[in-house]
Design an enzyme around this catalytic site. Structure first.
Site, PDB file in Angstrom:
ATOM      1  N   TYR A  49      58.219  23.419 -77.260  1.00 42.12           N
ATOM      2  CA  TYR A  49      57.736  23.379 -78.520  1.00 42.12           C
ATOM      3  C   TYR A  49      56.704  23.500 -79.024  1.00 42.12           C
ATOM      4  CZ  TYR A  49      58.735  22.745 -83.648  1.00 42.12           C
ATOM      5  OH  TYR A  49      58.672  22.667 -85.240  1.00 42.12           O
ATOM      6  N   LYS A  68      53.028  24.872 -80.378  1.00 33.55           N
ATOM      7  CA  LYS A  68      52.326  24.408 -81.305  1.00 33.55           C
ATOM      8  C   LYS A  68      50.465  24.991 -81.109  1.00 33.55           C
ATOM      9  CE  LYS A  68      55.917  24.857 -84.890  1.00 33.55           C
ATOM     10  NZ  LYS A  68      55.623  26.205 -85.990  1.00 33.55           N
TER      11      LYS A  68
HETATM   12  P1  NAD Z   1      63.687  26.896 -90.642  1.00 34.04           P
HETATM   13  O1  NAD Z   1      64.588  27.691 -88.657  1.00 34.04           O
HETATM   14  O2  NAD Z   1      64.879  26.122 -91.442  1.00 34.04           O
HETATM   15  O3  NAD Z   1      63.141  28.563 -90.457  1.00 34.04           O
HETATM   16  C1  NAD Z   1      62.606  28.797 -89.490  1.00 34.04           C
HETATM   17  C2  NAD Z   1      62.546  30.104 -89.483  1.00 34.04           C
HETATM   18  O4  NAD Z   1      61.746  31.202 -88.564  1.00 34.04           O
HETATM   19  C3  NAD Z   1      64.114  30.293 -90.176  1.00 34.04           C
HETATM   20  O5  NAD Z   1      64.781  31.453 -90.943  1.00 34.04           O
HETATM   21  C4  NAD Z   1      64.443  31.579 -88.556  1.00 34.04           C
HETATM   22  O6  NAD Z   1      65.601  32.548 -89.033  1.00 34.04           O
HETATM   23  C5  NAD Z   1      62.969  32.639 -89.444  1.00 34.04           C
HETATM   24  N1  NAD Z   1      62.404  32.889 -87.647  1.00 34.04           N
HETATM   25  C6  NAD Z   1      62.794  32.996 -86.295  1.00 34.04           C
HETATM   26  N2  NAD Z   1      62.823  33.661 -85.556  1.00 34.04           N
HETATM   27  C7  NAD Z   1      62.112  34.948 -85.452  1.00 34.04           C
HETATM   28  C8  NAD Z   1      61.280  35.785 -85.852  1.00 34.04           C
HETATM   29  N3  NAD Z   1      61.081  36.274 -85.243  1.00 34.04           N
HETATM   30  N4  NAD Z   1      61.173  36.806 -86.779  1.00 34.04           N
HETATM   31  C9  NAD Z   1      60.986  36.410 -87.961  1.00 34.04           C
HETATM   32  N5  NAD Z   1      61.572  35.804 -88.837  1.00 34.04           N
HETATM   33  C10 NAD Z   1      62.183  34.520 -87.657  1.00 34.04           C
HETATM   34  O7  NAD Z   1      62.812  26.018 -90.028  1.00 34.04           O
HETATM   35  P2  NAD Z   1      61.937  25.108 -90.791  1.00 34.04           P
HETATM   36  O8  NAD Z   1      62.502  24.367 -90.537  1.00 34.04           O
HETATM   37  O9  NAD Z   1      62.053  25.480 -92.427  1.00 34.04           O
HETATM   38  O10 NAD Z   1      60.371  25.210 -90.531  1.00 34.04           O
HETATM   39  C11 NAD Z   1      58.912  26.589 -90.692  1.00 34.04           C
HETATM   40  C12 NAD Z   1      57.607  25.649 -90.451  1.00 34.04           C
HETATM   41  O11 NAD Z   1      57.940  24.439 -89.976  1.00 34.04           O
HETATM   42  C13 NAD Z   1      58.502  25.698 -88.670  1.00 34.04           C
HETATM   43  O12 NAD Z   1      57.238  26.764 -87.993  1.00 34.04           O
HETATM   44  C14 NAD Z   1      58.798  24.827 -88.026  1.00 34.04           C
HETATM   45  O13 NAD Z   1      58.641  24.641 -86.601  1.00 34.04           O
HETATM   46  C15 NAD Z   1      57.745  23.842 -88.694  1.00 34.04           C
HETATM   47  N6  NAD Z   1      57.645  22.244 -88.553  1.00 34.04           N
HETATM   48  C16 NAD Z   1      59.112  21.854 -89.144  1.00 34.04           C
HETATM   49  C17 NAD Z   1      59.668  21.179 -88.986  1.00 34.04           C
HETATM   50  C18 NAD Z   1      60.462  20.066 -89.992  1.00 34.04           C
HETATM   51  O14 NAD Z   1      61.230  18.772 -89.895  1.00 34.04           O
HETATM   52  N7  NAD Z   1      61.505  20.999 -90.350  1.00 34.04           N
HETATM   53  C19 NAD Z   1      58.935  19.913 -88.557  1.00 34.04           C
HETATM   54  C20 NAD Z   1      57.882  19.960 -87.657  1.00 34.04           C
HETATM   55  C21 NAD Z   1      56.729  21.618 -87.516  1.00 34.04           C
END
Ligand code: NAD
Length: 320
Positions: free
Chosen positions: A146, A150
């Protein structure tokens, strides 16, 4: 007003960001493979598209000025530590296609959402860890696929900026939490999982914690997160920036804060084997403060109030 795209708009942060940008008056397109699970669609245009494929990223970015790129196959430590190749494959495809389509369709700005998971594992072996600053990323040694993906996608953004003048922003989130996010099913993260366990347990009962619970993290509320994303997009900061709070707590302390919020008098913690991620992690916000003249404001106790009450409601609805 510019036309903006939010990918991952069916997910946790993405759907909050859509609502925030709508309130600011933007025309917003949301794209995801699923609709938001816990709320209505606020976007002007919501498209169900799999962003691993070029024809779909071309379609998503058509006529768009600002791209907020949040789509990712992700979850909490349980999910991340058990699905390395799937995560690398899906997310690398999404992000490589997205930067290329944004360039091709002439996006004026592109914001990529990276993670604290890019930081080297060997800097995070102690619970009382030195906060991570942006320059700690290299030499690179993230713990999981992961984090490696990134980093690759951060680099892709930087080369698209260099080669094609794509106007990029890169943000590294540190543990975002809040209501209207995944709280069960295996992809939930520690704050949501603990809220669920504590909402489910009878007063006097016990909940399971992975490991000894002395692993440390900092947690940032989603309202601060979307404000930080927007401030970064409006800035002229092109280098990667941490976005998190810099108050570190142990997972045991996090659980106790939630138990106090729940009003239950006595919930004990049972420590069991389970994936814990790195031993300690905290955000160094010096560069964030310097560049944006701002940092997240919402105290953990305050942010967890609303988060717990929302998850408690979901648990009660599921039980009835
Ligand atoms: P989340 O899983 O709720 O949202 C990610 C969304 O991406 C999901 O709704 C999923 O259906 C969608 N997705 C996955 N594969 C897909 C595809 N092939 N086509 C279109 N959509 C697709 O996660 P989040 O917590 O809202 O995270 C948002 C971003 O922030 C992500 O990139 C995540 O890696 C990053 N991030 C989040 C956190 C956290 O603490 N939540 C920490 C570090 C980084």
């Amino acid at each position: 007003m510019e036309r903006v795209l939010v990918t991952g708009a069916g997910g946790f942060i993405g759907h909050h960001l859509v609502s925030y940008l709508k309130e600011k008056g933007y025309w917003v397109r949301g794209v995801d493979i699923k609709e938001p699970e816990f709320s209505d669609i606020d976007a002007d245009d919501f498209q169900l598209l799999d962003l691993r494929w070029k024809e779909n990223t071309d379609k998503a970015t058509e006529g768009i000025d600002h791209v907020y790129s949040l789509a990712a196959d992700m979850g909490g430590m349980g999910f991340i530590s058990a699905n390395h190749s799937q995560i690398l494959y899906n997310n690398a495809l999404i992000n490589l296609q997205m930067t290329e389509s944004a360039r091709k369709n002439g996006a004026k700005k592109y914001l990529y959402t990276s993670s604290a998971c890019i930081y080297p594992e060997h800097l995070q072996t102690e619970a009382n860890v030195v906060p991570l600053k942006e320059s700690d990323a290299y030499p690179a040694a993230p713990q999981d696929a992961y984090g490696w993906e990134k980093l690759i996608s951060e680099i892709a953004c930087q080369y698209y900026a260099l080669d094609h003048g794509l106007d990029v922003r890169i943000v590294r989130f540190h543990n975002i939490y809040g209501p209207y996010g995944t709280w069960t099913g295996g992809r939930e993260k520690a704050p949501a999982a603990l809220c669920r366990k504590i909402a489910e347990v009878e007063d006097g009962g016990e909940i399971e914690i992975w490991g000894d619970g002395e692993q440390t993290r900092s947690f940032c509320h989603v309202d601060d997160c979307v404000e930080g994303i927007y401030r970064l997009m409006m800035s002229d900061v092109h280098e990667p920036l941490n976005l998190g709070r810099d108050r570190m707590v142990t997972i045991n302390e996090l659980a106790q804060i939630i138990i106090d919020i729940s009003g239950k008098k006595n919930v004990s913690l049972k420590h069991v084997d389970g994936p814990q991620g790195v031993r300690g992690r905290n955000s160094d916000n010096s560069l964030l403060r310097e560049k944006l003249n701002w940092e997240p404001q919402i105290a953990l106790e305050q942010g967890l109030q609303g988060t717990y009450r929302w998850i408690e409601k979901q648990v009660q609805a599921a039980q009835s």
